[in-house]
Design an enzyme around this catalytic site. Structure first.
Site, PDB file in Angstrom:
ATOM      1  CG  HIS A  19      -3.314  -7.254   5.891  1.00 51.91           C
ATOM      2  ND1 HIS A  19      -3.169  -7.228   4.529  1.00 51.91           N
ATOM      3  CD2 HIS A  19      -2.249  -7.932   6.370  1.00 51.91           C
ATOM      4  CE1 HIS A  19      -2.034  -7.864   4.207  1.00 51.91           C
ATOM      5  NE2 HIS A  19      -1.467  -8.300   5.310  1.00 51.91           N
ATOM      6  CB  CYS A  47      -6.881  -2.993   3.831  1.00 59.92           C
ATOM      7  SG  CYS A  47      -5.378  -3.979   4.017  1.00 59.92           S
ATOM      8  N   GLY A 103       0.761  -1.245   0.000  1.00 60.70           N
ATOM      9  CA  GLY A 103       0.000   0.000   0.000  1.00 60.70           C
ATOM     10  C   GLY A 103       0.793   1.298   0.000  1.00 60.70           C
ATOM     11  CB  CYS A 131      -4.605  -7.863  -2.513  1.00 64.07           C
ATOM     12  SG  CYS A 131      -3.594  -6.419  -2.236  1.00 64.07           S
ATOM     13  CB  THR A 160      -3.381  -2.596  -2.476  1.00 59.67           C
ATOM     14  OG1 THR A 160      -3.816  -2.246  -1.153  1.00 59.67           O
ATOM     15  CG2 THR A 160      -2.361  -1.598  -2.958  1.00 59.67           C
TER      16      THR A 160
HETATM   17  N1  DGL Z   1      -4.329  -6.697   2.068  1.00 57.35           N
HETATM   18  C1  DGL Z   1      -4.129  -5.740   1.070  1.00 57.35           C
HETATM   19  C2  DGL Z   1      -5.352  -4.964   0.655  1.00 57.35           C
HETATM   20  O1  DGL Z   1      -6.442  -5.479   0.758  1.00 57.35           O
HETATM   21  C3  DGL Z   1      -2.831  -5.004   0.948  1.00 57.35           C
HETATM   22  C4  DGL Z   1      -2.159  -4.479   2.155  1.00 57.35           C
HETATM   23  C5  DGL Z   1      -0.782  -3.951   1.831  1.00 57.35           C
HETATM   24  O2  DGL Z   1       0.055  -4.760   1.443  1.00 57.35           O
HETATM   25  O3  DGL Z   1      -0.545  -2.754   1.958  1.00 57.35           O
HETATM   26  O4  DGL Z   1      -5.253  -3.865   0.207  1.00 57.35           O
END
Ligand code: DGL
Length: 261
Positions: free
Chosen positions: A185, A183, A43, A73, A75
């Site tokens: 995560h 995101c 990101g 993801c 991003t």
């Molecule tokens: N999990 C990721 C997302 O949904 C990317 C997080 C990252 O690597 O900055 O954007």
């Protein structure tokens, strides 16, 4: 019927939150997960860097013989999903920030869209925001720092207050109707975000993510292309990482076993 695996990737462990939903929806499928933990977070990188890393993940899985790709993801999706679709001959499904259901909520309060810096700046996401009935209701909040801590295997409810304060203190006491976890995560620290929101915002602060909708979309696409596995087959997950498997596999296994809430 097609018993080849489905390829899933993310910059790191966040995509396990999407895979968890996919496993619930498609329990007879085999999944190969690739976490680019070595290069996370994506990101804060430039668009060119994210594109290069993302294309590498997608081709790696395609070369492995997967029948479809699930981009877990936001991003990577915002950066180059069109390019992935044009370079691969297999179906590609992806997660995107769930601002639509958040904006459909009745109320006069704002919607906070928490995501990586890249997602909140990229054209694909900004176009999605512009299609909302009232785009100004959505406040985009880039949240650098969260992914790094989650990648370390930290998930405690009170372990993120310093970073959340840094990014969210400007909105304290505001009426917040919805918070989008933009995101993959962030799904794993939803309790930390909910706790913080309850302490500092007024309004219902309902949390939204796109994982369930993405899993259903994957099921639809596989069905349309005649790619579903036999219903008698046992599902499975194989984990690969660009970093140290001894470090990341145990955390991945733990995250995958967590119930979807
Ligand atoms: N999990 C990721 C997302 O949904 C990317 C997080 C990252 O690597 O900055 O954007």
């Amino acid at each position: 019927m097609d018993d080849r695996p489905i390829g899933v990737f993310d910059s790191g462990l966040g995509g396990a939150s999407v895979l968890r939903e996919a496993l619930r929806t498609l329990p007879h499928e085999k999944f190969i997960y690739y976490g680019d933990n070595q290069n996370a977070p994506y990101g804060d990188r430039t668009e060119a860097e994210i594109t290069a890393l993302t294309m590498r993940c997608a081709h790696l899985l395609a070369d492995h013989g997967v029948k479809a790709i699930l981009i877990a993801c936001n991003t990577a999706t915002a950066t180059c999903i069109e390019r992935i679709r044009s370079e691969l001959e297999i179906p590609v499904v992806s997660v995107e920030p769930a601002i639509k259901p958040a904006c459909m909520q009745p109320g006069t309060g704002k919607v906070l869209m928490m995501a990586t810096r890249a997602t909140t700046r990229l054209r694909r996401y900004l176009d999605l925001q512009a299609r909302m009935p009232d785009p100004s209701r959505v406040i985009n909040v880039p949240c650098p720092g969260l992914v790094e801590r989650i990648e370390q295997g930290i998930f405690d409810e009170d372990a993120f207050d310093d970073i959340l304060d840094h990014h969210l203190s400007a909105y304290h006491s505001m009426q917040i109707d919805g918070i989008v976890l933009g995101c993959t995560h962030y799904i794993f620290i939803r309790n930390a975000i909910r706790r913080y929101a309850t302490m500092h915002f007024s309004g219902s602060c309902a949390l939204f993510d796109g994982n369930e909708a993405t899993a259903h979309q994957l099921a639809r696409v596989l069905t349309e292309h005649g790619l579903l596995n036999s219903e008698n087959a046992a599902g499975s997950v194989e984990f690969h990482t660009s970093s140290d498997p001894a470090q990341f596999q145990p955390v991945f296994d733990l995250l995958l076993r967590q119930p979807c809430v």
